[in-house]
Write a protein that holds these residues in place. Sequence first.
Motif, short mmCIF file in Angstrom:
data_model
loop_
_atom_site.label_atom_id
_atom_site.label_comp_id
_atom_site.label_asym_id
_atom_site.label_seq_id
_atom_site.Cartn_x
_atom_site.Cartn_y
_atom_site.Cartn_z
N PRO A 178 -3.31 -13.50 11.01
CA PRO A 178 -2.85 -13.71 9.63
C PRO A 178 -1.75 -12.73 9.24
O PRO A 178 -1.75 -11.56 9.67
CB PRO A 178 -4.11 -13.47 8.78
CG PRO A 178 -5.24 -13.55 9.73
CD PRO A 178 -4.73 -13.12 11.06
N ILE A 179 -0.81 -13.19 8.43
CA ILE A 179 0.21 -12.31 7.86
C ILE A 179 -0.28 -11.85 6.49
O ILE A 179 -0.47 -12.66 5.59
CB ILE A 179 1.57 -13.03 7.74
CG1 ILE A 179 2.10 -13.40 9.13
CG2 ILE A 179 2.58 -12.15 7.01
CD1 ILE A 179 3.39 -14.21 9.09
N LEU A 180 -0.51 -10.55 6.35
CA LEU A 180 -1.02 -10.02 5.10
C LEU A 180 0.06 -9.83 4.05
O LEU A 180 -0.23 -9.75 2.86
CB LEU A 180 -1.73 -8.68 5.34
CG LEU A 180 -2.90 -8.70 6.33
CD1 LEU A 180 -3.48 -7.31 6.50
CD2 LEU A 180 -3.97 -9.68 5.89
N GLY A 181 1.31 -9.73 4.50
CA GLY A 181 2.40 -9.57 3.55
C GLY A 181 3.70 -9.18 4.23
O GLY A 181 3.70 -8.73 5.38
N GLU A 182 4.79 -9.36 3.50
CA GLU A 182 6.11 -8.95 3.95
C GLU A 182 6.69 -8.04 2.87
O GLU A 182 7.00 -8.48 1.77
CB GLU A 182 7.01 -10.16 4.20
CG GLU A 182 6.48 -11.08 5.30
CD GLU A 182 7.38 -12.28 5.56
OE1 GLU A 182 8.47 -12.35 4.94
OE2 GLU A 182 6.99 -13.15 6.38
N LEU A 183 6.81 -6.76 3.19
CA LEU A 183 7.20 -5.75 2.21
C LEU A 183 8.71 -5.52 2.23
O LEU A 183 9.30 -5.35 3.29
CB LEU A 183 6.50 -4.43 2.51
CG LEU A 183 4.98 -4.41 2.26
CD1 LEU A 183 4.37 -3.19 2.93
CD2 LEU A 183 4.68 -4.42 0.77
N PRO A 184 9.33 -5.47 1.05
CA PRO A 184 10.77 -5.17 1.00
C PRO A 184 11.03 -3.68 1.23
O PRO A 184 10.12 -2.85 1.16
CB PRO A 184 11.15 -5.58 -0.43
CG PRO A 184 9.90 -5.42 -1.22
CD PRO A 184 8.77 -5.76 -0.29
N LEU A 185 12.26 -3.38 1.53
CA LEU A 185 12.70 -1.99 1.68
C LEU A 185 12.98 -1.42 0.29
O LEU A 185 13.83 -1.92 -0.43
CB LEU A 185 13.96 -1.94 2.55
CG LEU A 185 14.56 -0.58 2.87
CD1 LEU A 185 13.59 0.25 3.70
CD2 LEU A 185 15.88 -0.75 3.60
N VAL A 186 12.25 -0.39 -0.10
CA VAL A 186 12.34 0.19 -1.44
C VAL A 186 12.53 1.70 -1.33
O VAL A 186 11.75 2.38 -0.66
CB VAL A 186 11.06 -0.12 -2.27
CG1 VAL A 186 11.14 0.53 -3.63
CG2 VAL A 186 10.87 -1.63 -2.40
N LYS A 187 13.55 2.21 -1.99
CA LYS A 187 13.86 3.63 -1.90
C LYS A 187 12.70 4.49 -2.40
O LYS A 187 12.38 5.53 -1.82
CB LYS A 187 15.12 3.94 -2.71
CG LYS A 187 15.51 5.42 -2.70
CD LYS A 187 16.76 5.69 -3.54
CE LYS A 187 17.10 7.17 -3.54
NZ LYS A 187 18.31 7.45 -4.37
N GLY A 188 12.05 4.07 -3.46
CA GLY A 188 10.97 4.86 -4.04
C GLY A 188 9.81 5.10 -3.09
O GLY A 188 9.10 6.10 -3.21
N VAL A 189 9.59 4.19 -2.13
CA VAL A 189 8.51 4.36 -1.15
C VAL A 189 8.80 5.58 -0.29
O VAL A 189 7.92 6.41 -0.04
CB VAL A 189 8.36 3.10 -0.29
CG1 VAL A 189 7.31 3.31 0.79
CG2 VAL A 189 8.00 1.90 -1.15
N SER A 190 10.04 5.70 0.17
CA SER A 190 10.44 6.85 0.98
C SER A 190 10.41 8.14 0.17
O SER A 190 9.92 9.18 0.65
CB SER A 190 11.84 6.62 1.56
OG SER A 190 12.28 7.74 2.27
N VAL A 191 10.91 8.09 -1.05
CA VAL A 191 10.93 9.27 -1.90
C VAL A 191 9.50 9.74 -2.18
O VAL A 191 9.19 10.94 -2.14
CB VAL A 191 11.67 8.98 -3.22
CG1 VAL A 191 11.53 10.14 -4.19
CG2 VAL A 191 13.14 8.69 -2.94
N GLY A 192 8.60 8.79 -2.46
CA GLY A 192 7.21 9.14 -2.72
C GLY A 192 6.54 9.78 -1.52
O GLY A 192 5.76 10.73 -1.66
N GLY A 193 6.85 9.27 -0.33
CA GLY A 193 6.27 9.85 0.87
C GLY A 193 6.74 11.27 1.10
O GLY A 193 5.95 12.16 1.45
#
Length: 300
Positions: free
Chosen positions: A241-256
């Motif tokens: 199953p495909i659980l999802g396809e996530l977009p590239l988001v700058k905030g994800v990297s900044v948060g990490g």
Amino acid sequence: MPRRGGPIQKRPIPHVKKVIAVASGKGGVGKSTLAVNLAFALAMKKSSTLGRRPRVGILDLDIFGPSLPTLMGLQHSDEPLLTSSGSILPIVNHGLPTMSMGYLLPKSTENALKEDAAIVWRGLMVQKAVQQLLFDVDWREGEHGPGLDVLVIDMPPGTGDVPLTLGQLVVVDGAVIVSTPQDVALADVRRGIAMFRKISVPITGTILNQAYFVCPSCTTPHQLFGSPDAFRSIASTLGVPILGELPLVKGVSVGGDSGIPYSLTANSQQAELDGVGGAVWRNVMESAANRVWESLGQEG
């Protein structure tokens, strides 16, 4: 040589009800970031079955390159405390108990950080460290408190000693495979799925990370790393199953980098900076967490 004593019996992790492994065939696909955010998405879920939010923890099993201390803002933390019986106590931040080899490393020099220390170990030492992280951590809330409903395990990339040790020793309830659209990453997805099936770990599903980019000023998806068609085809062929396809988001990297996972940064300023892509990312992650929860035999 004949094996003595028969096959190894898998056993549960102490004080943990369900175990989910987050893995990837190749490094650099955002697996650790997704594992942390999946853990928080599960922890923030309102469960009608439990009558409360699930108790969730995260374990970093990447011995040579632990990312969890940075992603959780714990890279400057002291070494974990021990219980009276010698078990390791998790380090908690943002309300989530965590454990990582990164917490146990000595600083390489007086003024250096723990992440500067290199681990140069052979297979047997790695296996011993993995077993200690799996079975010698006390995940309870207090000495006599409840344990975890779900433990999310951030696996190292590839199909080496660590995933084999986990699959052979622990009852794992599901695995989430993370990939990006590039062919070089997709080739390793097949190997990762084959490995987990070989050691009888059920595949919960797969997530495509960095599937596309949506600039904050428009709503048009830009497939920077290629079409998702090959990923979808592989998932269909392998029956995953495909659980999802996530977009590239700058905030994800900044948060990490800042130690504040993106799942915890839902504010108007962040929403404005990330635009449509940020909203889609949160919705997809929430949906993936719901499907993971359901796969564990929970009803909402």
